[in-house]
Design an enzyme around this catalytic site. Sequence first.
Site, PDB file in Angstrom:
ATOM      1  N   GLN A 255       0.829  -1.210   0.000  1.00 56.69           N
ATOM      2  CA  GLN A 255       0.000   0.000   0.000  1.00 56.69           C
ATOM      3  C   GLN A 255       0.865   1.263   0.000  1.00 56.69           C
ATOM      4  OE1 GLN A 255      -3.138   0.925  -0.366  1.00 56.69           O
ATOM      5  NE2 GLN A 255      -3.876  -1.140  -0.745  1.00 56.69           N
ATOM      6  N   SER A 256       2.021   1.165  -0.625  1.00 58.05           N
ATOM      7  CA  SER A 256       2.962   2.285  -0.625  1.00 58.05           C
ATOM      8  C   SER A 256       2.388   3.537  -1.271  1.00 58.05           C
ATOM      9  CB  SER A 256       4.221   1.855  -1.387  1.00 58.05           C
ATOM     10  OG  SER A 256       4.970   2.975  -1.774  1.00 58.05           O
TER      11      SER A 256
END
Length: 359
Positions: free
Chosen positions: A85-86
């Site tokens: 989920q960068s």
Amino acid sequence: MKVYTLGDLREQIKSFPLFELISTPTPLYSLEKLSNELGGPKILIKRDDLTGLAFGGNKSRKLEFILGDALKKGADTVLTWGALQSNWCLQTAAAARKAGLRPVLLLFKTYDVPAIYTGNVFLEYLLEARMEIRETEEKGKSVNQDKAFELLEELAARERAKGYHPYLVSVGGSACGGHLEQPLGALGYFQAMLEIYEQTAKAADLPDYIVIASGSGGTQAGLIAGVKALGLKTRVIGICVSDKKEEFFPIVKQVTMELLTTLGLDLQIDDDDIILFDDYLGAGYGQITAETAGVIRNLFKKEALVLDPVYTAKAMIGLLDLVERHYFSSKDRLLFVHTGGTPALFALQDYIMSCLPGG
Ligand SMILES: Cc1ncc(COP(=O)(O)O)c(C=O)c1O
């Protein structure tokens, strides 16, 4: 030690190619209700979650210079890595598309979150970024840079075989490596420090402290270098979000020194210029706790301010705890930089709700 004028420093920055992505200055104002409630230091906020690129965030400032470099080097594809989920990966993919480049992302499952199209991953899907998802050896920690570059090189080889010209950049756009030969991400935050100075100096409201979430180090490095160059007394506090202080300190120091060299500034960095707290890591990178969920709800209810669960919530927990521990004097002015990352809220919604009363 030499002090530079704002004009000198702005001139210095002009020599680096920049691909415009954001609109500045971002808002800077006082969190009145929070400050009154604390009755202690005045809390100001710099809204870098409002940079305007793909839900905003600190990475867009970095990417202006990084993409400037990629375009100068004739790249047509940008490759990088980050956690599943960068926020960095989303910002890179969006910036790449805006610059007409193809985004390729290597996403690591560094913490327990389902690999489905939600939050940042959903937005990357809409951008048609090429995504490759891998497991990590150690959950809740940063991926080893050498290892990640090895895997990224494999993806790059595939791109080259198809006739593309990839530009490789490390997570967060902070440390040099791949095609990033200078700390151009940190340069974005050096420029941000000049902006903060302009916004606060006139009103004699210069912050005594700046508090940020520190993950790959470039944001902190850029701010420290900016403070040094302007000869300010402001102290920059990094709240660690992924790694322990001992592991992270040398990275922040190195990026700061490389940035000063890159800018040709005759300045020294001492160890005590780099202030890090790793007391708020909780169970590690991206792990949601009752405290994280609580601070998100609290700040939203109090200031209509939306924090993200991975970075800014932890940094705010740190700021509030340091206030409580009387780290600051009640007369101090603290500037909290909201570095973005909010799309991850929707990917981690179930975890956040399960940590709240009644969830
Ligand atoms: C939302 C957000 N805040 C803060 C940070 C930390 O910034 P840096 O990597 O420059 O230390 C990141 C990095 O990924 C981020 O995505």
